[in-house]
Enzyme design. Structure first.
Site, PDB file in Angstrom:
ATOM      1  N   GLY A  27      -2.144  -2.028  -6.524  1.00  0.00           N
ATOM      2  CA  GLY A  27      -1.887  -2.903  -5.380  1.00  0.00           C
ATOM      3  C   GLY A  27      -3.105  -3.683  -4.951  1.00  0.00           C
ATOM      4  N   ASN A  28      -4.308  -3.201  -5.322  1.00  0.00           N
ATOM      5  CA  ASN A  28      -5.528  -3.937  -4.952  1.00  0.00           C
ATOM      6  C   ASN A  28      -5.693  -5.222  -5.754  1.00  0.00           C
ATOM      7  OD1 ASN A  28      -6.147  -2.728  -7.353  1.00  0.00           O
ATOM      8  ND2 ASN A  28      -7.889  -1.544  -6.584  1.00  0.00           N
ATOM      9  N   LYS A  62      -2.305  13.658  -0.437  1.00  0.00           N
ATOM     10  CA  LYS A  62      -2.531  12.208  -0.516  1.00  0.00           C
ATOM     11  C   LYS A  62      -2.616  11.595   0.886  1.00  0.00           C
ATOM     12  CE  LYS A  62      -2.673   8.647  -3.430  1.00  0.00           C
ATOM     13  NZ  LYS A  62      -3.591   8.555  -4.557  1.00  0.00           N
ATOM     14  N   LYS A  89       1.876   5.267  -9.738  1.00  0.00           N
ATOM     15  CA  LYS A  89       2.554   4.172 -10.433  1.00  0.00           C
ATOM     16  C   LYS A  89       2.357   4.224 -11.943  1.00  0.00           C
ATOM     17  CE  LYS A  89      -0.982   0.934 -11.187  1.00  0.00           C
ATOM     18  NZ  LYS A  89      -2.029   1.900 -11.057  1.00  0.00           N
ATOM     19  N   LYS A 132      -4.095   7.717 -15.735  1.00  0.00           N
ATOM     20  CA  LYS A 132      -3.832   6.660 -16.713  1.00  0.00           C
ATOM     21  C   LYS A 132      -3.814   7.229 -18.128  1.00  0.00           C
ATOM     22  CE  LYS A 132      -5.850   3.055 -13.788  1.00  0.00           C
ATOM     23  NZ  LYS A 132      -5.406   3.753 -12.600  1.00  0.00           N
TER      24      LYS A 132
END
Length: 315
Positions: A12-13, A130, A215, A277
């Site tokens: 989102g950044n 989180k 995500k 990732k």
């Protein structure tokens, strides 16, 4: 001839960097830059699925709700995820459509509101970790913990924040819709922010939950279900490094999943940055995926030509 499909995941950044205020105009300009990269992938001959993060955006929305709490009832985190999925999808859709028109490419773009199933027995629900939303004073945090049953923690001395679980995704509700749309030649924006987290209750009904889904894990799940040919993960560095941040750091051009797992077990890829990732990439390849490309947005074009980035392959 079978269509080649790529799935690209980015944070989102990319639309809201830390050094910006978050103005709508800023995010639209950032969406335009992202659109040029997305359309470049299409120009390379791929059908395209896009998965984006929403951390800064949903955080800002939660702050807005806290500021207006005496005037407008706030929404739960799952509804906020849906709201940002729609707003960010609109920004990306418009930017990509305009970029396609500029290049005279006749293609449609669609945003799919994406519910993602998590296991209600996932251990993450017992240990929320989180942080989300605004910082609170200790007094306000104690009131919220009592009234709303939130878990509140001191965040590095900056104030108290709500923490929510981060369970692993196990299913994507509209996965066949995503597959059918991309097979029909549409560019599909899906699972924004990791999707809207839901559980299936004892009656088999969907129920939204307050959680954050990574995500990259959702992107990997969609990539496996749709059987994409190329899974691209955009991050803040040109390549994956061993001993990152030390004088001994060295870039990796290619890794097999066996090597990636070994490095992961050795602690080379931290849980809060590159770890998810790499795990997402391994899961995709293990399920029959062909190739994962990890690189930064600024090096994507070179990486598609194998002049940059890190490739993960089966062997």
């Amino acid at each position: 001839m079978k269509q080649k499909i790529a799935l690209i995941a980015f944070g989102g950044n990319a639309l809201l960097p830390e050094n910006q205020r978050g103005l709508e105009e800023e995010q639209m300009r950032n969406a335009q830059r992202a659109a040029r990269l997305m359309v470049h992938v299409v120009h390379k001959g791929y059908e395209l699925i896009i998965v984006h993060g929403n951390g800064p955006q949903v955080g800002n929305l939660l702050i807005q709700m806290e500021e207006a709490v005496t005037k407008v009832p706030p929404f739960s985190l799952d509804v906020c995820d849906a709201m940002t999925e729609g707003s960010m999808g609109f920004m990306l859709e418009k930017a990509i459509i305009n970029e396609l028109r500029t290049r005279s490419i006749d293609k449609e773009v669609v945003t799919v509101l994406t519910q993602v199933v998590v296991d209600r027995e996932d251990p993450a629900f017992a240990e929320p970790t989180k942080p989300v939303g605004p910082f609170y004073t200790k007094y306000r945090a104690q009131i919220l913990a009592k009234e709303k049953k939130w878990k509140m923690v001191d965040d590095a001395g900056r104030g108290y924040r709500k923490v929510v679980p981060s369970p692993r995704p196990i299913d994507v509700v509209p996965k066949w819709i995503i597959r059918d749309l991309v097979s029909a030649g549409r560019i599909v924006i899906a699972a924004g922010g990791g999707g809207i987290p839901i559980i299936i209750d004892g009656r088999g009904l969907f129920k939204g939950v307050e959680a954050v889904i990574d995500k990259d894990y959702v992107a990997s799940l969609i990539a496996r279900e749709v059987k994409v040919d190329l899974f691209i993960i955009l991050t803040g560095v040109e390549r994956v490094f061993l001993d990152y941040g030390t004088p001994q750091e060295r870039p990796l051009d290619v890794m097999t999943i066996a090597q990636a797992q070994e490095h992961l077990d050795q602690g080379q890829f931290p849980r809060g940055s590159m770890g998810p990732k790499i795990k997402a990439a391994i899961e995709y390849i293990q399920a029959g995926g062909q190739e994962v490309l990890i690189t930064s947005a600024s090096h994507l074009k070179a990486a598609l030509l194998r002049r940059s980035g890190t490739r993960l392959v089966a062997a």
